[in-house]
Scaffold this motif. Structure first.
Motif, PDB file in Angstrom:
ATOM      1  N   VAL A 342       0.872  -1.181   0.000  1.00  0.00           N
ATOM      2  CA  VAL A 342       0.000   0.000   0.000  1.00  0.00           C
ATOM      3  C   VAL A 342       0.908   1.230   0.000  1.00  0.00           C
ATOM      4  CG1 VAL A 342      -2.038  -1.015   1.090  1.00  0.00           C
ATOM      5  CG2 VAL A 342      -0.233  -0.081   2.526  1.00  0.00           C
ATOM      6  N   SER A 343       0.497   2.228  -0.770  1.00  0.00           N
ATOM      7  CA  SER A 343       1.334   3.426  -0.898  1.00  0.00           C
ATOM      8  C   SER A 343       0.507   4.687  -0.749  1.00  0.00           C
ATOM      9  CB  SER A 343       1.995   3.480  -2.284  1.00  0.00           C
ATOM     10  OG  SER A 343       2.618   2.265  -2.608  1.00  0.00           O
ATOM     11  N   VAL A 344       1.138   5.711  -0.221  1.00  0.00           N
ATOM     12  CA  VAL A 344       0.533   7.043  -0.276  1.00  0.00           C
ATOM     13  C   VAL A 344       1.422   7.900  -1.180  1.00  0.00           C
ATOM     14  CG1 VAL A 344      -0.595   6.864   1.982  1.00  0.00           C
ATOM     15  CG2 VAL A 344       1.687   7.869   1.845  1.00  0.00           C
ATOM     16  N   VAL A 345       0.764   8.681  -2.037  1.00  0.00           N
ATOM     17  CA  VAL A 345       1.486   9.455  -3.056  1.00  0.00           C
ATOM     18  C   VAL A 345       1.050  10.910  -2.998  1.00  0.00           C
ATOM     19  CG1 VAL A 345       1.890   9.699  -5.550  1.00  0.00           C
ATOM     20  CG2 VAL A 345       1.492   7.425  -4.586  1.00  0.00           C
ATOM     21  N   GLY A 346       1.994  11.819  -3.079  1.00  0.00           N
ATOM     22  CA  GLY A 346       1.617  13.236  -3.134  1.00  0.00           C
ATOM     23  C   GLY A 346       2.824  14.140  -3.300  1.00  0.00           C
ATOM     24  N   VAL A 347       2.725  15.135  -4.189  1.00  0.00           N
ATOM     25  CA  VAL A 347       3.874  16.022  -4.419  1.00  0.00           C
ATOM     26  C   VAL A 347       4.140  16.946  -3.232  1.00  0.00           C
ATOM     27  CG1 VAL A 347       4.009  16.086  -6.931  1.00  0.00           C
ATOM     28  CG2 VAL A 347       2.380  17.571  -5.761  1.00  0.00           C
ATOM     29  N   GLY A 348       3.116  17.175  -2.401  1.00  0.00           N
ATOM     30  CA  GLY A 348       3.294  18.024  -1.226  1.00  0.00           C
ATOM     31  C   GLY A 348       4.257  17.442  -0.208  1.00  0.00           C
ATOM     32  N   MET A 349       4.504  16.134  -0.333  1.00  0.00           N
ATOM     33  CA  MET A 349       5.436  15.451   0.557  1.00  0.00           C
ATOM     34  C   MET A 349       6.843  16.042   0.494  1.00  0.00           C
ATOM     35  SD  MET A 349       5.199  11.373   0.384  1.00  0.00           S
ATOM     36  CE  MET A 349       3.530  10.844   0.130  1.00  0.00           C
ATOM     37  N   ARG A 350       7.168  16.599  -0.673  1.00  0.00           N
ATOM     38  CA  ARG A 350       8.494  17.177  -0.856  1.00  0.00           C
ATOM     39  C   ARG A 350       8.817  18.199   0.218  1.00  0.00           C
ATOM     40  NH1 ARG A 350       9.611  15.641  -6.412  1.00  0.00           N
ATOM     41  NH2 ARG A 350       7.904  16.323  -7.743  1.00  0.00           N
ATOM     42  N   ASP A 351       7.795  18.969   0.651  1.00  0.00           N
ATOM     43  CA  ASP A 351       8.099  19.978   1.660  1.00  0.00           C
ATOM     44  C   ASP A 351       7.284  19.828   2.943  1.00  0.00           C
ATOM     45  OD1 ASP A 351       7.281  21.886  -1.144  1.00  0.00           O
ATOM     46  OD2 ASP A 351       5.753  21.124   0.235  1.00  0.00           O
ATOM     47  N   HIS A 352       6.949  18.582   3.272  1.00  0.00           N
ATOM     48  CA  HIS A 352       6.280  18.329   4.552  1.00  0.00           C
ATOM     49  C   HIS A 352       6.949  17.164   5.267  1.00  0.00           C
ATOM     50  CE1 HIS A 352       2.955  20.890   3.243  1.00  0.00           C
ATOM     51  NE2 HIS A 352       2.632  20.920   4.528  1.00  0.00           N
ATOM     52  N   SER A 353       7.027  17.260   6.589  1.00  0.00           N
ATOM     53  CA  SER A 353       7.531  16.114   7.347  1.00  0.00           C
ATOM     54  C   SER A 353       6.331  15.459   8.043  1.00  0.00           C
ATOM     55  CB  SER A 353       8.554  16.571   8.371  1.00  0.00           C
ATOM     56  OG  SER A 353       7.936  17.484   9.253  1.00  0.00           O
ATOM     57  N   GLY A 354       6.561  14.280   8.582  1.00  0.00           N
ATOM     58  CA  GLY A 354       5.517  13.648   9.378  1.00  0.00           C
ATOM     59  C   GLY A 354       4.568  12.756   8.594  1.00  0.00           C
ATOM     60  N   VAL A 355       4.776  12.656   7.266  1.00  0.00           N
ATOM     61  CA  VAL A 355       3.871  11.829   6.460  1.00  0.00           C
ATOM     62  C   VAL A 355       4.039  10.354   6.827  1.00  0.00           C
ATOM     63  CG1 VAL A 355       3.173  11.192   4.120  1.00  0.00           C
ATOM     64  CG2 VAL A 355       3.966  13.503   4.592  1.00  0.00           C
ATOM     65  N   ALA A 356       5.300   9.939   6.975  1.00  0.00           N
ATOM     66  CA  ALA A 356       5.552   8.536   7.314  1.00  0.00           C
ATOM     67  C   ALA A 356       4.943   8.194   8.667  1.00  0.00           C
ATOM     68  CB  ALA A 356       7.058   8.265   7.314  1.00  0.00           C
ATOM     69  N   SER A 357       5.125   9.080   9.655  1.00  0.00           N
ATOM     70  CA  SER A 357       4.611   8.740  10.978  1.00  0.00           C
ATOM     71  C   SER A 357       3.083   8.682  10.969  1.00  0.00           C
ATOM     72  CB  SER A 357       5.147   9.708  12.041  1.00  0.00           C
ATOM     73  OG  SER A 357       4.594  10.976  11.848  1.00  0.00           O
ATOM     74  N   THR A 358       2.436   9.549  10.211  1.00  0.00           N
ATOM     75  CA  THR A 358       0.968   9.487  10.099  1.00  0.00           C
ATOM     76  C   THR A 358       0.549   8.147   9.495  1.00  0.00           C
ATOM     77  OG1 THR A 358       0.884  11.867   9.732  1.00  0.00           O
ATOM     78  CG2 THR A 358      -1.074  10.630   9.087  1.00  0.00           C
ATOM     79  N   MET A 359       1.302   7.719   8.472  1.00  0.00           N
ATOM     80  CA  MET A 359       0.984   6.453   7.818  1.00  0.00           C
ATOM     81  C   MET A 359       1.156   5.281   8.792  1.00  0.00           C
ATOM     82  SD  MET A 359       2.616   4.935   4.323  1.00  0.00           S
ATOM     83  CE  MET A 359       1.773   3.637   3.411  1.00  0.00           C
ATOM     84  N   PHE A 360       2.290   5.240   9.474  1.00  0.00           N
ATOM     85  CA  PHE A 360       2.571   4.102  10.360  1.00  0.00           C
ATOM     86  C   PHE A 360       1.589   4.065  11.533  1.00  0.00           C
ATOM     87  CE2 PHE A 360       7.288   4.830   9.030  1.00  0.00           C
ATOM     88  CZ  PHE A 360       6.995   4.346   7.772  1.00  0.00           C
ATOM     89  N   THR A 361       1.228   5.261  12.048  1.00  0.00           N
ATOM     90  CA  THR A 361       0.294   5.320  13.169  1.00  0.00           C
ATOM     91  C   THR A 361      -1.082   4.800  12.759  1.00  0.00           C
ATOM     92  OG1 THR A 361       1.490   7.248  13.979  1.00  0.00           O
ATOM     93  CG2 THR A 361      -0.692   6.868  14.919  1.00  0.00           C
ATOM     94  N   ALA A 362      -1.516   5.195  11.559  1.00  0.00           N
ATOM     95  CA  ALA A 362      -2.838   4.757  11.091  1.00  0.00           C
ATOM     96  C   ALA A 362      -2.877   3.232  10.939  1.00  0.00           C
ATOM     97  CB  ALA A 362      -3.169   5.433   9.756  1.00  0.00           C
ATOM     98  N   LEU A 363      -1.801   2.657  10.445  1.00  0.00           N
ATOM     99  CA  LEU A 363      -1.757   1.193  10.280  1.00  0.00           C
ATOM    100  C   LEU A 363      -1.665   0.504  11.653  1.00  0.00           C
ATOM    101  CD1 LEU A 363       0.654   0.902   7.197  1.00  0.00           C
ATOM    102  CD2 LEU A 363      -1.837   0.657   7.201  1.00  0.00           C
ATOM    103  N   ALA A 364      -0.888   1.097  12.541  1.00  0.00           N
ATOM    104  CA  ALA A 364      -0.717   0.502  13.874  1.00  0.00           C
ATOM    105  C   ALA A 364      -2.041   0.446  14.629  1.00  0.00           C
ATOM    106  CB  ALA A 364       0.309   1.305  14.669  1.00  0.00           C
ATOM    107  N   LYS A 365      -2.834   1.494  14.497  1.00  0.00           N
ATOM    108  CA  LYS A 365      -4.131   1.547  15.190  1.00  0.00           C
ATOM    109  C   LYS A 365      -5.014   0.361  14.824  1.00  0.00           C
ATOM    110  CE  LYS A 365      -5.043   6.393  16.151  1.00  0.00           C
ATOM    111  NZ  LYS A 365      -5.395   7.558  15.316  1.00  0.00           N
ATOM    112  N   GLU A 366      -4.842  -0.154  13.613  1.00  0.00           N
ATOM    113  CA  GLU A 366      -5.645  -1.301  13.176  1.00  0.00           C
ATOM    114  C   GLU A 366      -4.876  -2.605  13.372  1.00  0.00           C
ATOM    115  OE1 GLU A 366      -8.750  -1.088  12.263  1.00  0.00           O
ATOM    116  OE2 GLU A 366      -8.742   1.111  12.332  1.00  0.00           O
ATOM    117  N   ASN A 367      -3.747  -2.492  14.050  1.00  0.00           N
ATOM    118  CA  ASN A 367      -2.950  -3.693  14.315  1.00  0.00           C
ATOM    119  C   ASN A 367      -2.406  -4.339  13.029  1.00  0.00           C
ATOM    120  OD1 ASN A 367      -1.852  -4.908  16.477  1.00  0.00           O
ATOM    121  ND2 ASN A 367      -3.791  -5.745  17.250  1.00  0.00           N
TER     122      ASN A 367
END
Ligand code: ASP
Ligand code: MG
Length: 405
Positions: A342-367
């Motif tokens: 599963v992937s998240v894609v977006g050009v805004g990622m170039r100048d934002h931090s925290g995208v990975a942690s949001t992704m990992f947290t969302a997956l962790a919440k569902e175990n």
């Protein structure tokens, strides 16, 4: 007045009634004063049917003759459409690939476009003709008919749009645009009004279902705006454009998934120079595309190495690695076909931090356990157990604020 290239896919020209509808749409554009070049696919199912026929003749049909055969699908629709337009009293002319001077290399079945001179197209346009070009086909420098790979008429359209310097390339298909996720598994998916070339290129399966990915590379190189839309409605679809064209830069614009991968692990590989080359060279020689690779550090001069391959290549890659493991002295080789990316894609990622942690947290919440991670400048991908694919797509879609109201 604009120069508009319109490409109609197989479902849009599936029968004579639909061809008439397409002709009406083209006529409307023409009446507005625009110059129109039309690129067509074969009728839906025809290319498959022709391939089946060739296979009934022989198990491995001659590649040159197969392309001659496959090109007839697009020859048929082009002639029928031009005929329909003429019967409606519009000046139109059909051109086959070689007449439109679509020059390709020699690779039958998967040829690459080298050049399009398009002199004939330009000449007809200046004569106020509607030009109908058979997509998917070209010819090599020796004059042999070639085809551009499945879905290749998208690439024909964008390449011809570049050659005639069109203002826009409209791709008419059976979906009404590009979505933030696969609407079949995420009912909150929304249609995007704009997306960048790079995002499309990173959307893998989600993008590839709509456009032959090679066409997006062409569009990017020549900066051709591509409008993906449905031929069954008047609604606007999705514009695929340069990311610097003033589009809103979403941090994440889509969540995609890919179930066509498998994972192979080599356990306790000697941690020495040259070992990775020994593992991956035979795989490359087989033409197998490795997507993700992870190597761990480990005590005692040994390391574990895990990588993914397309699921169709899993069995042969595993067999190959068992042999290599013996040669290099790795302890064990095992694999797993029940994975998904599963992937998240977006050009805004170039100048934002925290995208990975949001992704990992969302997956962790569902175990949901993450087995592998890879990142590019505008994409983060996680390999997870296949059975969680749908759930993962939905929770990520929500976590990144993509749900429609
Ligand atoms: N007719 C070809 C195919 O089915 C090319 C295309 O439709 O784009 O792959
Ligand atoms: Mg197509």
């Amino acid at each position: 007045m604009s120069l508009i290239v319109q490409k109609y896919g197989g479902t849009s020209v599936a029968d004579l009634e639909r061809i008439r509808n397409v002709a009406k749409r083209i006529a409307k554009t023409y009446e507005q004063g625009h110059q129109v070049v039309v690129i067509l696919s074969a009728m839906a199912g025809i290319t498959d049917h022709l391939i089946d026929m060739a296979r009934d003749v022989t198990e491995s049909p001659d590649k040159r003759e197969l392309d001659v055969l496959l090109a007839t699908g697009e020859q048929t629709t082009s002639a029928l459409l031009a005929m329909t337009l003429k019967s409606m009293k519009y000046p139109a002319q059909s051109l086959l690939g070689h007449q439109a001077e679509v020059l390709t290399d020699h690779s039958y079945g998967n040829a690459r476009i080298i050049d399009i001179r398009a002199e004939k197209i330009k000449e007809l346009l200046s004569d106020r003709q509607i030009v109908v070009v058979a997509g998917f086909q070209g010819c090599d420098p020796d004059g042999n008919i070639t085809t551009l790979g499945r879905g290749g008429s998208d690439t024909s359209a964008v390449a011809i749009a570049a050659a005639v310097n069109a203002d826009v390339c409209e791709i008419y298909t059976d979906v009404d645009g590009i979505y933030t996720a696969d609407p079949n598994i995420c009912d909150k998916a929304r249609k995007l009004s704009v997306i960048s070339y790079d995002e499309m290129l990173n959307m893998a399966s989600l993008g590839a279902k709509v456009l032959q990915i090679r066409s997006v590379g062409f569009a990017k190189k020549y900066n051709i705006p591509v409008h993906v839309r449905s031929s069954f409605t008047e609604e606007e679809g999705t514009m695929v454009v340069n990311e610097n064209s003033g589009m809103e830069r979403l941090i994440v614009s889509s969540v995609t998934h890919d179930k066509n991968q498998a994972r192979i692990t080599l356990k306790k590989v000697p941690d020495q120079p040259g070992v990775a080359a020994k593992i991956f060279t035979p795989i490359a020689e087989e033409g197998i595309v490795v997507d993700m690779i992870i190597q761990n550090t480990r005590a005692g001069g040994k390391t574990d190495l895990t990588f993914t391959v397309p699921r169709v290549n899993y069995k042969s890659a595993l067999k190959m690695q068992k042999k290599i493991a013996e040669e290099i002295g790795a302890e064990d080789v095992f694999g797993d076909e029940n994975i998904a990316k599963v992937s998240v894609v977006g050009v805004g990622m170039r100048d934002h931090s925290g995208v990975a942690s949001t992704m990992f947290t969302a997956l962790a919440k569902e175990n949901i356990n993450i087995m592998m991670i890879s990142t590019s400048e505008i994409r983060i991908s996680c390999v997870i157990e296949e059975k969680y694919t749908e759930l993962a797509v939905r929770v990520l879609h929500t976590a990144f604020g993509l749900d429609k109201e």
